[in-house]
Design a protein around this motif. Structure first.
Motif, PDB file in Angstrom:
ATOM      1  N   PHE A  40      69.736 -32.654 -55.620  1.00 38.00           N
ATOM      2  CA  PHE A  40      70.270 -33.568 -55.209  1.00 38.00           C
ATOM      3  C   PHE A  40      71.760 -33.290 -55.180  1.00 38.00           C
ATOM      4  O   PHE A  40      72.590 -32.635 -56.097  1.00 38.00           O
ATOM      5  CB  PHE A  40      70.398 -35.026 -55.870  1.00 38.00           C
ATOM      6  N   PHE A  41      72.587 -33.547 -53.998  1.00 35.43           N
ATOM      7  CA  PHE A  41      73.828 -32.701 -53.677  1.00 35.43           C
ATOM      8  C   PHE A  41      75.086 -34.024 -52.927  1.00 35.43           C
ATOM      9  O   PHE A  41      74.232 -34.871 -52.506  1.00 35.43           O
ATOM     10  CB  PHE A  41      73.633 -31.765 -52.527  1.00 35.43           C
ATOM     11  N   THR A  42      76.083 -33.772 -53.351  1.00 34.15           N
ATOM     12  CA  THR A  42      77.226 -34.557 -52.729  1.00 34.15           C
ATOM     13  C   THR A  42      78.101 -33.186 -52.144  1.00 34.15           C
ATOM     14  O   THR A  42      78.195 -32.169 -52.406  1.00 34.15           O
ATOM     15  CB  THR A  42      78.192 -35.112 -53.913  1.00 34.15           C
ATOM     16  N   ASP A  55      79.174 -38.492 -50.003  1.00 30.00           N
ATOM     17  CA  ASP A  55      78.440 -38.967 -50.966  1.00 30.00           C
ATOM     18  C   ASP A  55      77.018 -39.587 -50.646  1.00 30.00           C
ATOM     19  O   ASP A  55      77.123 -40.640 -50.285  1.00 30.00           O
ATOM     20  CB  ASP A  55      79.166 -40.104 -51.929  1.00 30.00           C
ATOM     21  N   THR A  56      76.241 -38.820 -50.636  1.00 32.70           N
ATOM     22  CA  THR A  56      74.774 -39.280 -50.670  1.00 32.70           C
ATOM     23  C   THR A  56      74.029 -39.582 -51.920  1.00 32.70           C
ATOM     24  O   THR A  56      72.883 -39.619 -51.924  1.00 32.70           O
ATOM     25  CB  THR A  56      73.952 -38.043 -49.744  1.00 32.70           C
ATOM     26  N   GLY A  57      74.958 -39.778 -52.885  1.00 31.98           N
ATOM     27  CA  GLY A  57      74.073 -39.575 -54.468  1.00 31.98           C
ATOM     28  C   GLY A  57      73.859 -41.169 -54.792  1.00 31.98           C
ATOM     29  O   GLY A  57      73.842 -42.060 -54.144  1.00 31.98           O
ATOM     30  N   MET A  58      73.731 -40.966 -56.065  1.00 41.51           N
ATOM     31  CA  MET A  58      73.414 -42.301 -56.691  1.00 41.51           C
ATOM     32  C   MET A  58      74.036 -42.482 -58.126  1.00 41.51           C
ATOM     33  O   MET A  58      74.564 -41.364 -58.548  1.00 41.51           O
ATOM     34  CB  MET A  58      71.912 -42.551 -57.169  1.00 41.51           C
ATOM     35  N   ALA A  59      74.255 -43.498 -58.864  1.00 38.81           N
ATOM     36  CA  ALA A  59      75.023 -43.628 -60.162  1.00 38.81           C
ATOM     37  C   ALA A  59      74.046 -42.931 -61.198  1.00 38.81           C
ATOM     38  O   ALA A  59      72.715 -42.916 -61.251  1.00 38.81           O
ATOM     39  CB  ALA A  59      75.031 -45.006 -60.729  1.00 38.81           C
ATOM     40  N   GLU A  60      74.690 -42.550 -62.312  1.00 29.90           N
ATOM     41  CA  GLU A  60      73.805 -41.952 -63.423  1.00 29.90           C
ATOM     42  C   GLU A  60      72.879 -42.633 -64.203  1.00 29.90           C
ATOM     43  O   GLU A  60      71.773 -42.173 -64.061  1.00 29.90           O
ATOM     44  CB  GLU A  60      74.840 -41.544 -64.470  1.00 29.90           C
ATOM     45  N   HIS A  62      71.331 -44.927 -62.524  1.00 33.79           N
ATOM     46  CA  HIS A  62      69.820 -44.937 -61.601  1.00 33.79           C
ATOM     47  C   HIS A  62      69.108 -43.670 -61.638  1.00 33.79           C
ATOM     48  O   HIS A  62      68.030 -43.490 -61.539  1.00 33.79           O
ATOM     49  CB  HIS A  62      70.231 -45.383 -60.259  1.00 33.79           C
ATOM     50  N   ALA A  63      69.935 -42.420 -61.726  1.00 33.18           N
ATOM     51  CA  ALA A  63      69.226 -41.216 -61.337  1.00 33.18           C
ATOM     52  C   ALA A  63      68.503 -41.006 -63.071  1.00 33.18           C
ATOM     53  O   ALA A  63      67.105 -40.616 -62.656  1.00 33.18           O
ATOM     54  CB  ALA A  63      70.503 -40.374 -61.584  1.00 33.18           C
ATOM     55  N   LYS A  64      68.969 -41.463 -64.010  1.00 35.93           N
ATOM     56  CA  LYS A  64      68.067 -41.382 -65.121  1.00 35.93           C
ATOM     57  C   LYS A  64      66.869 -42.166 -65.358  1.00 35.93           C
ATOM     58  O   LYS A  64      65.797 -41.556 -65.752  1.00 35.93           O
ATOM     59  CB  LYS A  64      69.175 -41.463 -66.447  1.00 35.93           C
ATOM     60  N   ARG A  65      66.813 -43.263 -64.761  1.00 30.85           N
ATOM     61  CA  ARG A  65      66.001 -44.243 -64.725  1.00 30.85           C
ATOM     62  C   ARG A  65      64.780 -43.498 -63.732  1.00 30.85           C
ATOM     63  O   ARG A  65      63.394 -43.572 -64.045  1.00 30.85           O
ATOM     64  CB  ARG A  65      66.371 -45.680 -64.154  1.00 30.85           C
ATOM     65  N   MET A  66      65.167 -42.746 -62.679  1.00 29.25           N
ATOM     66  CA  MET A  66      64.229 -42.293 -61.622  1.00 29.25           C
ATOM     67  C   MET A  66      63.815 -40.878 -62.265  1.00 29.25           C
ATOM     68  O   MET A  66      63.012 -40.213 -61.546  1.00 29.25           O
ATOM     69  CB  MET A  66      65.011 -42.069 -60.504  1.00 29.25           C
ATOM     70  N   GLY A  67      64.221 -40.512 -63.378  1.00 29.31           N
ATOM     71  CA  GLY A  67      63.731 -39.273 -64.054  1.00 29.31           C
ATOM     72  C   GLY A  67      64.558 -37.937 -63.300  1.00 29.31           C
ATOM     73  O   GLY A  67      64.093 -36.791 -63.722  1.00 29.31           O
ATOM     74  N   ARG A  68      65.782 -38.248 -63.121  1.00 28.22           N
ATOM     75  CA  ARG A  68      66.504 -37.020 -62.680  1.00 28.22           C
ATOM     76  C   ARG A  68      67.202 -36.337 -63.775  1.00 28.22           C
ATOM     77  O   ARG A  68      67.715 -37.245 -64.644  1.00 28.22           O
ATOM     78  CB  ARG A  68      67.538 -37.605 -61.401  1.00 28.22           C
ATOM     79  N   ASP A  69      67.491 -35.252 -63.835  1.00 25.89           N
ATOM     80  CA  ASP A  69      68.539 -34.757 -64.622  1.00 25.89           C
ATOM     81  C   ASP A  69      70.014 -34.646 -64.325  1.00 25.89           C
ATOM     82  O   ASP A  69      70.210 -33.699 -63.411  1.00 25.89           O
ATOM     83  CB  ASP A  69      68.056 -33.028 -65.121  1.00 25.89           C
ATOM     84  N   TYR A  70      70.644 -35.744 -64.508  1.00 26.49           N
ATOM     85  CA  TYR A  70      71.975 -35.842 -63.877  1.00 26.49           C
ATOM     86  C   TYR A  70      73.009 -34.890 -64.618  1.00 26.49           C
ATOM     87  O   TYR A  70      73.152 -34.668 -65.744  1.00 26.49           O
ATOM     88  CB  TYR A  70      72.370 -37.439 -64.399  1.00 26.49           C
ATOM     89  N   GLN A  71      73.613 -34.424 -63.888  1.00 29.50           N
ATOM     90  CA  GLN A  71      74.551 -33.046 -64.224  1.00 29.50           C
ATOM     91  C   GLN A  71      76.028 -33.483 -64.025  1.00 29.50           C
ATOM     92  O   GLN A  71      76.690 -32.382 -64.239  1.00 29.50           O
ATOM     93  CB  GLN A  71      73.935 -31.721 -63.520  1.00 29.50           C
ATOM     94  N   PHE A  72      76.396 -34.254 -63.300  1.00 31.63           N
ATOM     95  CA  PHE A  72      77.639 -34.345 -62.706  1.00 31.63           C
ATOM     96  C   PHE A  72      78.771 -34.939 -63.990  1.00 31.63           C
ATOM     97  O   PHE A  72      78.370 -35.756 -64.562  1.00 31.63           O
ATOM     98  CB  PHE A  72      77.908 -35.350 -61.648  1.00 31.63           C
TER      99      PHE A  72
END
Length: 72
Positions: A40-42, A55-60, A62-72
């Motif tokens: 996922f990119f900005t 910004d095509t992203g999402m909040a931290e 929401h990212a964690k709830r969806m199983g994404r490894d949030y790195q920002f």
């Protein structure tokens, strides 16, 4: 040579998802079958006298709830 301004485009990866359910990508996909995930990119666009953030992203949370490894 064109008189159009030149811009630099920077892709900033802010999250990754190693695997995702096939059903999240394909109609009638199997929920139990896991396939390669996504990055996922900005984007930052820099040019003469003008700069943009796309910004095509999402909040931290929401990212964690969806199983994404949030790195920002």
């Amino acid at each position: 040579m064109s008189d159009l301004p030149e811009y630099e485009v920077f892709a900033i990866r802010y999250a990754t998802q190693e695997l995702r359910s096939e059903a999240h990508s394909f109609v009638d996909g199997d929920h139990a079958k896991m396939i390669p995930g996504l990055d996922f990119f900005t984007y930052a666009i820099k040019g003469p006298g003008r700069n943009w953030i796309v910004d095509t992203g999402m909040a931290e949370a929401h990212a964690k709830r969806m199983g994404r490894d949030y790195q920002f």
